[in-house]
Scaffold this motif. Structure first.
Motif, PDB file in Angstrom:
ATOM      1  N   MET A  15      23.902  72.200  19.871  1.00 52.71           N
ATOM      2  CA  MET A  15      24.422  70.871  20.140  1.00 52.71           C
ATOM      3  C   MET A  15      23.742  70.368  21.411  1.00 52.71           C
ATOM      4  O   MET A  15      23.130  71.139  22.148  1.00 52.71           O
ATOM      5  CB  MET A  15      25.944  70.911  20.302  1.00 52.71           C
ATOM      6  CG  MET A  15      26.667  71.292  19.009  1.00 52.71           C
ATOM      7  SD  MET A  15      28.471  71.386  19.167  1.00 52.71           S
ATOM      8  CE  MET A  15      28.649  72.983  19.977  1.00 52.71           C
ATOM      9  N   TYR A  16      23.854  69.068  21.670  1.00 48.10           N
ATOM     10  CA  TYR A  16      23.147  68.477  22.797  1.00 48.10           C
ATOM     11  C   TYR A  16      24.117  67.730  23.698  1.00 48.10           C
ATOM     12  O   TYR A  16      25.106  67.153  23.240  1.00 48.10           O
ATOM     13  CB  TYR A  16      22.049  67.531  22.296  1.00 48.10           C
ATOM     14  CG  TYR A  16      21.005  68.260  21.490  1.00 48.10           C
ATOM     15  CD1 TYR A  16      19.995  68.979  22.116  1.00 48.10           C
ATOM     16  CD2 TYR A  16      21.059  68.255  20.098  1.00 48.10           C
ATOM     17  CE1 TYR A  16      19.055  69.673  21.375  1.00 48.10           C
ATOM     18  CE2 TYR A  16      20.122  68.944  19.355  1.00 48.10           C
ATOM     19  CZ  TYR A  16      19.119  69.660  19.993  1.00 48.10           C
ATOM     20  OH  TYR A  16      18.190  70.359  19.262  1.00 48.10           O
ATOM     21  N   GLY A  17      23.811  67.763  24.998  1.00 47.93           N
ATOM     22  CA  GLY A  17      24.659  67.088  25.969  1.00 47.93           C
ATOM     23  C   GLY A  17      23.849  66.492  27.103  1.00 47.93           C
ATOM     24  O   GLY A  17      22.742  66.958  27.409  1.00 47.93           O
ATOM     25  N   THR A  18      24.405  65.447  27.725  1.00 49.03           N
ATOM     26  CA  THR A  18      23.789  64.868  28.925  1.00 49.03           C
ATOM     27  C   THR A  18      24.498  65.419  30.149  1.00 49.03           C
ATOM     28  O   THR A  18      25.730  65.519  30.180  1.00 49.03           O
ATOM     29  CB  THR A  18      23.900  63.334  28.904  1.00 49.03           C
ATOM     30  OG1 THR A  18      25.268  62.957  28.696  1.00 49.03           O
ATOM     31  CG2 THR A  18      23.051  62.750  27.801  1.00 49.03           C
ATOM     32  N   SER A  19      23.703  65.796  31.153  1.00 50.31           N
ATOM     33  CA  SER A  19      24.294  66.355  32.367  1.00 50.31           C
ATOM     34  C   SER A  19      23.305  66.241  33.517  1.00 50.31           C
ATOM     35  O   SER A  19      22.090  66.300  33.316  1.00 50.31           O
ATOM     36  CB  SER A  19      24.673  67.830  32.160  1.00 50.31           C
ATOM     37  OG  SER A  19      25.245  68.369  33.330  1.00 50.31           O
ATOM     38  N   ASP A  31      29.280  70.836  14.294  1.00 49.77           N
ATOM     39  CA  ASP A  31      28.212  71.814  14.112  1.00 49.77           C
ATOM     40  C   ASP A  31      27.779  71.811  12.645  1.00 49.77           C
ATOM     41  O   ASP A  31      28.204  70.963  11.848  1.00 49.77           O
ATOM     42  CB  ASP A  31      28.636  73.203  14.591  1.00 49.77           C
ATOM     43  CG  ASP A  31      29.779  73.808  13.765  1.00 49.77           C
ATOM     44  OD1 ASP A  31      30.021  73.330  12.643  1.00 49.77           O
ATOM     45  OD2 ASP A  31      30.425  74.757  14.252  1.00 49.77           O
ATOM     46  N   ASP A  32      26.939  72.749  12.258  1.00 49.06           N
ATOM     47  CA  ASP A  32      26.389  72.756  10.902  1.00 49.06           C
ATOM     48  C   ASP A  32      27.355  73.293   9.866  1.00 49.06           C
ATOM     49  O   ASP A  32      27.030  73.346   8.678  1.00 49.06           O
ATOM     50  CB  ASP A  32      25.079  73.552  10.859  1.00 49.06           C
ATOM     51  CG  ASP A  32      25.219  74.956  11.415  1.00 49.06           C
ATOM     52  OD1 ASP A  32      26.241  75.248  12.075  1.00 49.06           O
ATOM     53  OD2 ASP A  32      24.302  75.768  11.207  1.00 49.06           O
ATOM     54  N   THR A  33      28.571  73.690  10.255  1.00 47.25           N
ATOM     55  CA  THR A  33      29.605  74.102   9.304  1.00 47.25           C
ATOM     56  C   THR A  33      30.707  73.065   9.203  1.00 47.25           C
ATOM     57  O   THR A  33      31.762  73.339   8.646  1.00 47.25           O
ATOM     58  CB  THR A  33      30.210  75.454   9.700  1.00 47.25           C
ATOM     59  OG1 THR A  33      30.955  75.318  10.921  1.00 47.25           O
ATOM     60  CG2 THR A  33      29.132  76.513   9.873  1.00 47.25           C
ATOM     61  N   GLU A  34      30.471  71.865   9.745  1.00 43.42           N
ATOM     62  CA  GLU A  34      31.457  70.784   9.745  1.00 43.42           C
ATOM     63  C   GLU A  34      32.686  71.120  10.590  1.00 43.42           C
ATOM     64  O   GLU A  34      33.773  70.600  10.365  1.00 43.42           O
ATOM     65  CB  GLU A  34      31.887  70.418   8.325  1.00 43.42           C
ATOM     66  CG  GLU A  34      30.889  69.566   7.578  1.00 43.42           C
ATOM     67  CD  GLU A  34      30.863  68.114   8.039  1.00 43.42           C
ATOM     68  OE1 GLU A  34      31.620  67.291   7.520  1.00 43.42           O
ATOM     69  OE2 GLU A  34      30.073  67.824   8.950  1.00 43.42           O
ATOM     70  N   THR A  35      32.508  72.016  11.558  1.00 43.74           N
ATOM     71  CA  THR A  35      33.540  72.260  12.563  1.00 43.74           C
ATOM     72  C   THR A  35      33.353  71.273  13.700  1.00 43.74           C
ATOM     73  O   THR A  35      32.238  71.100  14.200  1.00 43.74           O
ATOM     74  CB  THR A  35      33.459  73.699  13.100  1.00 43.74           C
ATOM     75  OG1 THR A  35      33.680  74.608  12.021  1.00 43.74           O
ATOM     76  CG2 THR A  35      34.495  73.930  14.191  1.00 43.74           C
ATOM     77  N   LEU A  36      34.436  70.620  14.108  1.00 44.36           N
ATOM     78  CA  LEU A  36      34.357  69.670  15.216  1.00 44.36           C
ATOM     79  C   LEU A  36      34.678  70.387  16.521  1.00 44.36           C
ATOM     80  O   LEU A  36      35.710  71.056  16.647  1.00 44.36           O
ATOM     81  CB  LEU A  36      35.338  68.514  15.005  1.00 44.36           C
ATOM     82  CG  LEU A  36      35.298  67.414  16.081  1.00 44.36           C
ATOM     83  CD1 LEU A  36      33.927  66.750  16.128  1.00 44.36           C
ATOM     84  CD2 LEU A  36      36.391  66.382  15.837  1.00 44.36           C
TER      85      LEU A  36
END
Length: 655
Positions: free
Chosen positions: A407-411, A603-608
Motif C-alpha cells: 500500500m502507499y502513503g504520503t509522509s 489490499d489485494d484480498t479486498e480487506t479494508l
C-alpha cells in the motif's frame, strides 16, 4: 472405488450410496501441497515445518480441477481453519453436497479411510453452495483409536474412539484428511426432455379413425412446440368389442439424466387444449424402487384460446409428495409413464384424447463426484483400493500482519529534509518484517503537515495522484520515471478548498473537498492521464453524500464500485451503481473502535485497512459495522493512503 460405485453415473443415485459410514469408506480424500515457507514433502503435502497456511487444487474424478482447499492457522487465536472453495475453471458449475474432515494427532494409517467417522462433518448443503469453512479449536484436535467393529482391526468396521488426549500447541504437527462430494450442474432447470428416449403406443380417435400425422410422433411430446410445432395425442385404446379400454394410449420416457426430488415441484407436463373443451386427462407414473409409482393425474383444466400461449394447460408433480400411498417420497426417477385416462363419453367422434406437448424438468441435472486434491499424491491411508489420502500440517506462530501487496502513503516523517514523500508499506514474508520504502519525493507548497493529500494509485498504469493544499491536482510517474505533472494550469480543481479524501475507480479520480457534502470525479484517459478541455480540468458532481460537513479521513473504493468514507464522527458508504445502497454504517468519535477519521486502503484480498495518522497503528475494518480489529502493526505515520499495487520504472530513467 468399488464396482458398485463406479456403475452409478448420476447424482442422486451416487449420493444415496455415499451417505453413511459404510459407503463413505470408499470415497477419496484431499491431499494438500504447501505454500509459504514450509518445505513440501512430495508425498505428504506441507509436512511438519511450522507454517501459517497451505493450499491445493480440489480435484474431482481424479483430474477435474473444481476448486481449492485452504488450511490456515488463525492469527492470534488457538485455531486452524480448513476452507473448501469451488472455483475451478470448468465448463459447468460445481457445488458442495457433503464434506468430511479429519484433523487429529493420530496417523490415519492407524485408523481407516472412512469419512463418515471423521470428527468434523457437514452432509446437508443447500442449493448453490460453493464454499464452506471449518474452524477448529486446538483443544478439539485429539488422538483416536479403532475399537469394536468386526474384529478385523483397521478398516474392518471398528468405530473410531477418542483417546483422552486432546489439544495441540504451536510447533505441533497434525494430520489432516479432507473429503468432499461435489455436484456438477450439467443442465440448469427448467429444461425440456429433448434428449430423452421413449416408447409409445398410440390409440385412435373416438370414431376409430387413425390420429392425424401431425399428432402422431412421440418425439413431439418431449419439447413444447405449439403453436409453432406439433404435439402428440395419446388417443383411445379399442377393447375389441366396439368400446374402449379404461386406459388409453401411453408413452414411456427415459431421461438422459434422472429427475431428482428437490425443493418444490420436480416435473411439469404441457398439454394443448382450446377453450370450452371437455375434460382430457392422463395418469402419470414415476419409476422407483423397481416399479411404477403413481404421481397424480394431469388434465386440461384452465385451457385458453387457440393459437395463444394460454392454450397450454400445465400440470406439475412433486416427487416428494406422490399420490402412491405406499411411498412418502421418491428420491429420484429415471423414467416417466403417461397413460391416457380420458372418458370417451364426454367427447365427439373426432376427439383424440390427451394432447401432450412437453415434459419439463424443474430440477437441475447434476452428477456427483468424489473430490480430492493434487491427483492423490499425498500419503495414502490404505495401500491401494481407493484414493483416500492425508497430509501433515505444522502449526506456526502466525501473528496477523500487513499484506505483502504494497500500500502507499504520503509522509514527511523520516525524510532527510522534512520533504513530503510517497512511501510503499508492505510485509516481507522472507524476512518476516514490515518494509517501509520511499517511492519518490512530491512537491509541497504548504507548511501544513496534512498536505499533500488526496492520494490515489492506479495499478494498471502505475501512476499516483495527489493534491497540494488548496486542491491543486498533480500526478507522479506518468513518464515511468517518477516525474511530476501538474494539471488545470496549477489552479485548484475544487474551488480553492483542500482535498483530503480521494480514491480511484473505473477510470476516474473521486474526491470530496474538506468540509463538503458532495462527491466529485475527474475523468482519466486510458493511459492514466487526466482528461482536460483546453488545459482545464472539469470535475463532475456525482452525488450528495449522506453525511455533511465532512472532515477527512479518507475514501477507498472496492472492486464493485462501493466507496467507503472515513470522516470525523462517521464511517459510511456510497454505491456508485445504486444510490439506494448508500448507508451511514456507524457514527462514533472512538477512533480506536471504529474506522472514523482514518486513512483507508484496500489490499489485494479486498480487506479494508485503517491507519491512524496520529499514532501509526494499523487495523482491519469490518465493513458491516465499521468496527476495527485489534492493532495489527505500527509504522511511521502517514497523512493519506492509497490502495495496494506494484510498479516498475523505465530502464532509462536518470539517476
Amino acid at each position: 472405488m468399488t464396482d458398485e460405485i463406479d456403475s452409478l453415473e448420476w447424482g442422486i443415485d451416487r449420493r444415496t450410496v455415499l451417505k453413511g459410514v459404510g459407503a463413505a469408506s470408499v470415497a477419496g480424500l484431499i491431499g494438500v501441497s504447501a505454500t509459504g515457507t514450509a518445505a513440501a514433502d512430495e508425498h505428504c503435502g506441507p509436512g511438519c515445518g511450522p507454517q501459517c497456511e497451505a493450499e491445493v487444487q480440489l480435484c474431482a474424478a481424479q483430474d477435474i480441477e473444481v476448486g481449492t482447499v485452504y488450511v490456515r492457522r488463525v492469527p492470534g487465536e488457538e485455531q486452524i481453519e480448513v476452507e473448501y472453495v469451488l472455483d475451478g475453471d470448468t465448463e459447468n458449475d460445481w457445488y458442495l453436497r457433503e464434506t468430511h474432515l479429519y484433523v487429529g494427532k493420530t496417523d490415519p494409517k492407524e485408523l481407516s479411510s472412512a469419512p463418515g467417522q471423521f470428527p468434523f462433518t457437514k452432509e446437508e448443503y443447500g442449493d448453490g453452495v460453493t464454499s464452506y469453512t471449518y474452524t477448529i479449536d486446538f483443544d478439539e484436535i485429539c488422538e483416536y483409536k479403532v475399537g469394536g467393529g468386526n474384529g478385523r482391526g483397521k478398516g474392518g468396521g471398528g468405530k473410531w474412539e477418542e483417546v483422552d488426549s486432546c489439544g495441540v500447541e504451536v510447533g505441533d504437527c497434525v494430520y489432516i484428511a479432507a473429503h468432499a462430494v461435489v455436484d456438477e450442474v450439467l443442465k440448469e432447470a427448467p429444461y425440456f426432455a429433448a434428449d430423452a428416449t421413449y416408447e409409445a403406443e398410440q390409440g385412435v380417435k373416438k370414431n376409430g379413425d387413425p390420429i392425424a400425422d401431425d399428432r402422431s410422433d412421440p418425439e413431439d411430446a418431449l419439447v413444447k412446440a405449439y403453436p409453432d410445432g406439433d404435439f402428440f395425442s395419446l388417443g383411445f385404446m379399442p377393447d375389441g368389442d366396439g368400446g374402449f379400454e379404461a386406459e388409453g394410449g401411453w408413452i414411456e420416457v427415459t431421461f438422459d439424466c434422472p429427475v431428482v426430488n428437490g425443493d418444490g415441484d420436480d416435473l411439469r407436463l404441457w398439454e394443448v387444449t382450446f377453450a370450452d373443451y371437455p375434460e382430457e386427462k392422463a395418469d402419470v407414473y414415476a419409476w422407483y424402487d423397481g416399479g411404477w409409482r403413481f404421481l397424480g393425474t394431469a388434465d386440461n383444466s384452465g385451457q385458453g384460446d387457440e393459437d395463444s400461449p394460454e392454450a397450454h394447460t400445465l400440470s406439475t408433480f412433486d416427487l416428494g409428495n406422490p399420490a402412491d400411498e405406499d411411498y412418502d417420497e421418491i428420491e429420484s426417477t429415471e423414467k416417466l409413464r403417461i397413460v391416457d385416462k380420458t372418458d370417451p363419453s364426454l367427447h365427439n367422434g373426432n376427439a383424440d384424447a390427451f394432447d401432450l406437448d412437453g415434459i419439463e424438468v424443474l430440477q437441475d441435472c447434476t452428477r456427483d463426484e468424489t473430490a480430492w486434491g493434487d491427483g492423490c499424491e499425498g500419503c495414502e491411508i490404505t495401500d491401494g483400493g481407493n484414493w483416500a489420502t492425508y497430509f501433515q500440517f505444522g502449526i506456526g506462530v502466525c501473528e496477523e500482519t500487513l499484506p505483502e501487496c504494497p500500500m502507499y502513503g504520503t509522509s514527511r516523517v523520516g525524510s532527510d529534509d522534512g520533504e513530503v514523500e510517497i512511501w510503499s508499506i508492505r510485509y516481507d514474508a522472507d524476512d518476516d518484517e514490515i518494509v517501509e520504502k520511499v517511492v519518490g519525493d512530491i512537491p509541497d507548497n504548504s507548511s501544513n503537515q496534512n498536505y499533500p493529500n488526496g492520494l490515489a494509485f492506479d495499478p494498471e498504469n502505475e501512476i499516483w495522484y495527489f493534491t497540494e493544499e488548496g486542491g491543486i491536482l498533480r500526478t507522479m510517474n506518468e513518464d515511468g520515471c517518477l516525474g511530476i505533472k501538474t494539471y488545470n494550469g496549477g489552479s485548484s480543481i475544487s474551488g480553492g478548498d483542500s482535498i483530503a479524501g480521494a480514491t480511484l475507480y473505473g477510470g476516474a479520480y473521486y474526491f470530496t473537498p474538506q468540509g463538503g457534502d458532495a462527491l466529485f470525479k475527474v475523468e482519466l484517459n486510458a493511459d492514466g492521464s487526466v482528461v482536460e478541455d483546453d488545459g482545464i480540468v472539469i470535475p463532475e458532481n456525482v452525488r450528495t453524500l449522506p453525511v455533511t460537513g465532512n472532515t477527512f479521513g479518507d475514501i477507498a473504493a472496492d472492486d464493485d464500485g462501493v466507496l467507503y468514507f472515513s470522516v470525523n464522527g462517521a464511517f459510511f458508504k456510497v454505491d456508485l451503481n445504486d444510490s439506494a445502497n448508500d448507508e451511514i454504517i456507524v457514527e462514533s468519535d472512538d477512533r480506536d473502535a471504529y474506522a472514523v477519521l482514518s486513512q483507508l486502503a484496500f489490499d489485494d484480498t479486498e480487506t479494508l485497512w485503517a491507519h491512524n495518522a496520529g499514532d501509526g497503528e494499523w487495523r482491519t475494518v469490518d465493513l458491516s459495522d465499521g468496527s476495527l480489529s485489534d492493532v495489527v502493526a505500527t509504522t511511521k505515520t502517514y497523512t493519506d493512503l492509497a490502495t495496494c499495487g506494484t510498479y516498475e520504472l523505465n530502464d532509462d530513467c536518470p539517476e
